[in-house]
Enzyme design. Structure first.
Site, PDB file in Angstrom:
ATOM      1  N   CYS A 138       0.890  -1.202  -0.007  1.00 34.36           N
ATOM      2  CA  CYS A 138       0.083  -0.169  -0.026  1.00 34.36           C
ATOM      3  C   CYS A 138       1.028   1.330   0.004  1.00 34.36           C
ATOM      4  O   CYS A 138       0.515   2.173  -0.802  1.00 34.36           O
ATOM      5  CB  CYS A 138      -0.903   0.167   1.119  1.00 34.36           C
ATOM      6  SG  CYS A 138      -0.104  -0.445   2.617  1.00 34.36           S
ATOM      7  N   HIS A 187      -2.956   6.102   4.976  1.00 29.52           N
ATOM      8  CA  HIS A 187      -1.499   6.321   5.187  1.00 29.52           C
ATOM      9  C   HIS A 187      -1.031   7.575   4.658  1.00 29.52           C
ATOM     10  O   HIS A 187      -1.544   8.143   3.770  1.00 29.52           O
ATOM     11  CB  HIS A 187      -0.589   5.491   4.514  1.00 29.52           C
ATOM     12  CG  HIS A 187      -0.613   3.957   4.789  1.00 29.52           C
ATOM     13  ND1 HIS A 187      -1.304   3.528   6.169  1.00 29.52           N
ATOM     14  CD2 HIS A 187      -0.389   2.772   4.585  1.00 29.52           C
ATOM     15  CE1 HIS A 187      -1.237   2.180   6.306  1.00 29.52           C
ATOM     16  NE2 HIS A 187      -0.710   1.747   5.459  1.00 29.52           N
TER      17      HIS A 187
END
Ligand SMILES: NC(=O)c1ccc[n+]([C@@H]2O[C@H](COP(=O)([O-])OP(=O)(O)OC[C@H]3O[C@@H](n4cnc5c(N)ncnc54)[C@H](OP(=O)(O)O)[C@@H]3O)[C@@H](O)[C@H]2O)c1
Length: 354
Positions: free
Chosen positions: A146, A260
């Site tokens: 990711c 994130h």
């Protein structure tokens, strides 16, 4: 639930599509699996039969899809007869055990785990960057880490205009990257902390509430890098087809529930101004410029949550490099979406059209 912001064009294009596709979602009950179902639905992916697979613990439960409950079955080697596309998000061990069975049954596997990412015959794909790599697949296609996807989108856009010579990146990674249980531990430990009650972590290695710590993956004793840092470095090189790309990473877990953030410091071949970078990033696919210095408004994980686009901003020339070739920027992306489920479904869309 976050405010979802899916791309309406994709839904229209998929809805107009031809033959219905039999889709298996392996790990359907997990943090990524649940998002895969939402993304398939939101983008109008032409799902005919939907097979939801998870552990024995979840067998017999249901998950909603297009307004109807769909039963979850236990994953097994026999789960894949008649499946066209199998989206795996149940950990590397399950991918290693069952992805070959799915391919043998005729399915194309799109794997969210790290099991096959660095295998030479497995394309590692971010559609906005290297969709062409799909052409040579042999049944398994890997979805990148990711943080590699979220960092990769702005880096790739800039790299096209002015080749990157070196990247230094630091991540601020949310609980959701470690799955549903880690998200729950952040909630529970925060409640306990506020109530002054003791709390013993069982998912994360350290207290998570009002704290941050080095990423919870193993550290290579020789290099001192943890697995997440190594993945980001290696995977960016593979996605960019640039084996010598100079990248270093520091990966940190922060007490954010979802999405994130990453600070990037990039050195280019030639000078690059802030204005040039803004123009490039503002026009790049998969990115949304959030760069309002007057209001001190830059990418934030709570605004990235639920968004298909990775937010990019805080663009500055790095004056510590007197040559004018270095920039600093900041990104935030929903790693359950673009970092996992959305990227996987985008790959499925390309596979279906091939
Ligand atoms: N979270 C992210 O942002 C992210 C991003 C990219 C890639 N990934 C990768 O995606 C995978 C799933 O991550 P996640 O965050 O969704 O984890 P998660 O929330 O912990 O979900 C794990 C899923 O795997 C299933 N599972 C576990 N053991 C199983 C078994 N023995 N047989 C069949 N199914 C089993 C679980 O089913 P039960 O509910 O029945 O236990 C659940 O559906 C991991 O490989 C992870 O590295 C995650």
């Amino acid at each position: 639930m976050p405010p979802y912001d899916h791309q309406p064009m994709a839904a229209a294009a998929n809805a107009a599509a031809a033959r219905p596709v039999t889709v298996a979602v392996v790990g359907a009950t997990g943090a990524v699996g649940v998002e895969i179902l939402r993304v398939l639905e939101a983008r109008g992916f032409p799902v005919g039969e939907l097979r939801l697979l998870a552990s024995r613990r979840s067998a017999g439960t249901t998950l909603p899809f297009r307004g109807d409950p769909v039963a979850v079955a236990e994953l097994g080697a026999e789960s894949f007869a008649g499946v066209d596309i199998a989206l795996f998000s149940a950990g590397g061990e399950r991918s290693r055990l069952y992805a070959p069975a799915a391919v043998a049954a005729g399915a194309v596997v799109i794997d969210n785990s790290s099991a096959y990412r660095m295998a030479p015959d497995v394309p590692l794909v971010v559609p906005e960057i290297n969709a062409a790599a799909l052409a040579g697949h042999a049944g398994i296609i890997a979805n990148p880490n990711c943080a590699a996807i979220i960092a990769g989108l702005p880096l790739w856009a800039l790299h096209q205009a002015n080749p990157i010579r070196r990247v230094v990146l630091t991540t601020y990674q949310a609980a959701s990257g470690a799955g549903a249980a880690a998200m729950q531990e952040l909630i529970d430990s925060t409640k306990a902390h506020l109530a002054g009650a003791p709390f013993t972590p069982s998912v994360m290695p350290h207290p998570y509430a009002f704290n941050l710590f080095s990423h919870n993956t193993d550290i290579d004793p020789d290099t001192g890098y943890n697995d997440e840092e190594t993945k980001v470095i290696r995977e960016l090189r593979k996605i960019f087809a640039a084996p010598d790309l100079r990248v270093t990473a520091t990966c940190v877990r922060v007490p954010v529930l979802r999405a994130h953030s990453i600070a990037l410091n990039v050195t280019f071949d030639r000078p690059m101004t802030r204005a040039q970078a803004r123009q490039i990033l503002g026009a790049a696919p998969g990115l949304k410029l959030v760069d309002d210095a007057a209001r001190n408004h830059f990418p934030m994980p709570n605004e990235a949550t639920g968004q298909d686009s990775v937010l990019v901003g805080r663009i500055r020339e790095d004056y510590s490099d007197g040559s004018g070739r270095s920039l600093a920027l900041f990104v935030a992306g929903d790693q359950l979406l673009k970092g996992a489920a959305l990227n996987a479904v985008q790959i499925a869309e390309l596979v279906r059209k091939a």
